[in-house]
Design a protein around this motif. Structure first.
Motif, short mmCIF file in Angstrom:
data_model
loop_
_atom_site.label_atom_id
_atom_site.label_comp_id
_atom_site.label_asym_id
_atom_site.label_seq_id
_atom_site.Cartn_x
_atom_site.Cartn_y
_atom_site.Cartn_z
N THR A 43 108.89 99.59 43.47
CA THR A 43 108.97 98.54 42.35
C THR A 43 107.70 97.67 42.37
OG1 THR A 43 111.32 98.46 42.88
CG2 THR A 43 110.33 96.44 41.52
N SER A 44 107.08 97.37 43.55
CA SER A 44 105.80 96.52 43.62
C SER A 44 104.55 97.46 43.18
CB SER A 44 105.54 95.96 44.82
OG SER A 44 105.45 96.62 45.90
N GLY A 45 104.84 98.65 43.07
CA GLY A 45 103.51 99.42 42.90
C GLY A 45 103.51 100.12 41.35
N GLN A 46 104.33 99.54 40.31
CA GLN A 46 104.04 99.96 39.10
C GLN A 46 102.82 100.06 38.48
OE1 GLN A 46 106.81 97.90 36.77
NE2 GLN A 46 108.66 98.10 38.09
N ALA A 47 102.00 99.27 38.81
CA ALA A 47 100.56 99.15 38.34
C ALA A 47 99.77 100.58 38.82
CB ALA A 47 99.90 98.08 38.74
N GLU A 48 100.13 101.21 40.00
CA GLU A 48 99.54 102.29 40.42
C GLU A 48 100.47 103.59 40.31
OE1 GLU A 48 98.88 102.27 44.95
OE2 GLU A 48 99.69 100.04 44.68
N GLY A 49 100.95 103.52 38.84
CA GLY A 49 101.70 104.67 38.39
C GLY A 49 103.19 104.91 38.90
N MET A 50 103.61 104.02 40.23
CA MET A 50 105.14 104.25 40.78
C MET A 50 106.06 103.95 39.51
SD MET A 50 104.46 103.14 44.40
CE MET A 50 102.76 102.97 45.29
N VAL A 51 107.24 104.79 39.66
CA VAL A 51 108.34 104.33 38.87
C VAL A 51 109.78 104.55 39.83
CG1 VAL A 51 109.73 105.22 36.83
CG2 VAL A 51 107.17 105.43 36.75
N SER A 52 110.60 103.79 39.62
CA SER A 52 111.81 103.98 40.43
C SER A 52 112.72 104.92 39.78
CB SER A 52 112.30 102.67 40.98
OG SER A 52 113.04 102.09 39.80
N MET A 53 113.68 105.57 40.27
CA MET A 53 114.79 106.36 39.43
C MET A 53 115.59 105.52 38.65
SD MET A 53 115.86 109.30 38.83
CE MET A 53 115.37 110.40 39.99
N ASP A 54 115.90 104.24 38.96
CA ASP A 54 116.62 103.38 38.07
C ASP A 54 115.71 102.73 37.01
OD1 ASP A 54 118.78 103.87 39.76
OD2 ASP A 54 118.87 101.73 40.63
N SER A 55 114.57 102.72 37.28
CA SER A 55 113.88 102.16 36.00
C SER A 55 113.85 103.23 35.14
CB SER A 55 112.49 101.83 36.57
OG SER A 55 111.54 101.46 35.69
N PRO B 125 114.93 114.83 31.75
CA PRO B 125 114.57 114.55 33.16
C PRO B 125 114.28 113.11 33.37
CG PRO B 125 112.55 115.51 32.37
CD PRO B 125 113.64 115.33 31.15
N ALA B 126 114.83 112.68 34.72
CA ALA B 126 114.63 111.39 35.04
C ALA B 126 113.82 111.42 36.37
CB ALA B 126 115.89 110.53 35.19
N PHE B 127 112.69 110.91 36.47
CA PHE B 127 111.84 110.82 37.51
C PHE B 127 111.74 109.53 38.56
CE2 PHE B 127 110.43 114.18 34.65
CZ PHE B 127 110.03 115.09 35.67
N GLU B 128 111.65 109.64 39.74
CA GLU B 128 111.19 108.69 40.79
C GLU B 128 109.61 109.26 41.06
OE1 GLU B 128 113.66 105.96 43.21
OE2 GLU B 128 112.60 107.50 44.83
N ILE B 129 108.70 108.43 41.29
CA ILE B 129 107.29 108.69 41.77
C ILE B 129 106.91 107.55 42.52
CG2 ILE B 129 105.12 109.09 40.65
CD1 ILE B 129 106.35 109.52 37.78
N LEU B 130 106.55 108.18 43.90
CA LEU B 130 105.88 107.39 44.93
C LEU B 130 104.78 107.94 45.35
CD1 LEU B 130 106.13 105.34 47.24
CD2 LEU B 130 107.35 107.25 48.48
N PHE B 131 103.59 106.96 44.98
CA PHE B 131 102.29 107.68 45.74
C PHE B 131 102.10 106.49 46.69
CE2 PHE B 131 101.47 108.10 41.16
CZ PHE B 131 101.28 109.38 41.11
N PHE B 132 101.49 107.27 47.90
CA PHE B 132 101.32 106.66 49.26
C PHE B 132 100.19 105.90 49.12
CE2 PHE B 132 103.99 108.58 52.84
CZ PHE B 132 105.02 108.94 51.80
N ASN B 133 100.24 104.37 49.33
CA ASN B 133 99.18 103.62 49.61
C ASN B 133 99.37 103.01 50.92
OD1 ASN B 133 101.17 101.78 49.35
ND2 ASN B 133 100.90 101.05 47.40
N ASN B 134 98.46 102.04 51.09
CA ASN B 134 98.63 101.48 52.70
C ASN B 134 99.93 100.86 53.17
OD1 ASN B 134 95.93 102.22 53.10
ND2 ASN B 134 94.81 100.40 52.79
N ALA B 135 100.33 100.21 52.08
CA ALA B 135 101.75 99.43 52.40
C ALA B 135 102.90 100.43 52.82
CB ALA B 135 102.18 98.71 51.15
#
Length: 356
Positions: A310-322, A282-292
């Motif tokens: 891309t700018s939220g990697q420190a919060e555990g976010m991952v793009s599909m391409d990454s 599996p490949a995952f894209e993960i988006l967590f909702f922050n204020n931005a």
């Protein structure tokens, strides 16, 4: 011709994910990422009929009226000491066919399925709306089952699942888990979801968001302090948000943007990618909702969500391409598949070539 029991047993033995019984082609199993014929003789409409009847017999002598009237039927069943199965029987070119998914009795180990800990962490959320998305057959149901199992093992809550059909069976551990099947235990997702709100739930799993009415009730449930987890057949977080908004009438869409910006906690998008050795990963894209991200939704700027990931990697976010790039660098998938499954093949090719 083998009996349906022999076909199912052989599929489990070969660790097949799916069984294809379609007139005009031989019986076939999907093992890893490949569909493999199991015999030379082609199935015919005539020899399919007793196989389908036997399949319905294995499912507790289920009535065939639905497939005869509507042209398709979806149901699940278990065979003791063998496995569980999810069957879709349908009419094609005037004859009956079936695709059967093999589902193990036990909830799979999420580490063996390569589900990231960020995704499993969704089980620790107390409220809000979470969406797990991806194309059909991308493993969404399995990911959801692993999350529900995490909740069941670690929290003392009431979990209600609405599924069509039920695949994995959850025994009561730390939590109370109530599983309801659409068409058997309740008429529809909308009916089941309305009833669930009167059944003292803490967590509600909705197997699929099929229409805006289901989405509307699910968002209301999330607003009132429940954790609601569901799926959509979309790829990518931005596409998922757009799909939800577009499912509502134009005069309601701004209000829906506001609601989504407040209740959605995470969007997980997944794809199964063929590996070098013929399996899938599996490949995952993960988006967590922050204020931005919430501001982007409110302002209708969903096209900027990819940049927010891309700018939220420190919060555990991952793009599909990454995620795809990581799998390629680990030698698990080919350059061609990394490009084919990315959101922009041209951009992915440049990233791979730039990194060597």
């Amino acid at each position: 011709m083998r009996s349906i029991k022999e076909i199912l047993s052989n599929a489990v033995e070969k660790k097949a994910a799916d069984i294809f019984m379609i007139p005009g082609m031989p019986l076939a199993y999907k093992v890893g990422s490949r569909i493999e014929s199991q015999e030379e003789e082609k199935l015919t409409p005539k020899n399919m009929e007793p196989l389908i009847e036997e399949l319905y017999g294995q499912a507790g002598n289920r009535d065939m009226e639905k497939v005869k009237a509507a042209g398709d039927d979806d149901f699940s069943f278990g065979i003791q000491d063998l496995s569980r199965f999810r069957a879709n029987v349908f009419r094609q070119r005037g004859s009956l066919a079936a695709v059967i998914r093999v589902v193990t009795f036990d909830i799979p180990d999420y580490t063996q399925l390569h589900i990231p800990e960020q995704v499993m962490g969704i089980g620790g959320m107390n409220k809000g709306f979470v969406l797990v998305t991806g194309p059909a057959g991308s493993g969404k149901s399995t990911t959801l089952s692993c999350i529900i199992d995490r909740i069941n093992k670690t929290r003392n809550v009431h979990v209600i699942t609405l599924e069509d059909p039920i695949e994995y069976l959850h025994s009561h551990k730390e939590s109370v888990v109530t599983q309801r099947e659409i068409g058997t235990d309740t008429d529809s997702y909308v009916t089941g979801l309305r009833a669930a709100l009167r059944q003292a739930p803490d967590v509600i799993l909705v197997g699929e968001m099929r229409d805006y009415e289901t989405i509307r009730i699910a968002m209301t449930a999330a607003e009132t302090g429940h954790l609601v987890i569901s799926t959509l057949h979309t790829i990518g977080a931005a596409n998922t948000i757009d799909r939800i908004i577009d499912s509502f009438p134009p005069n309601q869409q701004q209000q829906v943007r506001m609601q989504l910006s407040m209740v959605v906690q995470a969007v997980v998008s997944q794809q199964l990618i063929p590996t070098e050795d013929g399996n899938v990963v599996p490949a995952f894209e993960i988006l967590f909702f922050n204020n931005a991200v919430r501001n982007l939704i409110r302002e209708g700027k969903t096209h900027q969500i990819d940049a927010a990931i891309t700018s939220g990697q420190a919060e555990g976010m991952v793009s599909m391409d990454s995620s795809l790039l990581t799998l390629y660098r680990q030698g698990k998938i080919t350059r061609e598949n990394a490009i084919a499954y990315s959101s922009s093949g041209e951009l992915m090719a440049k990233k791979i070539d730039r990194r060597g």
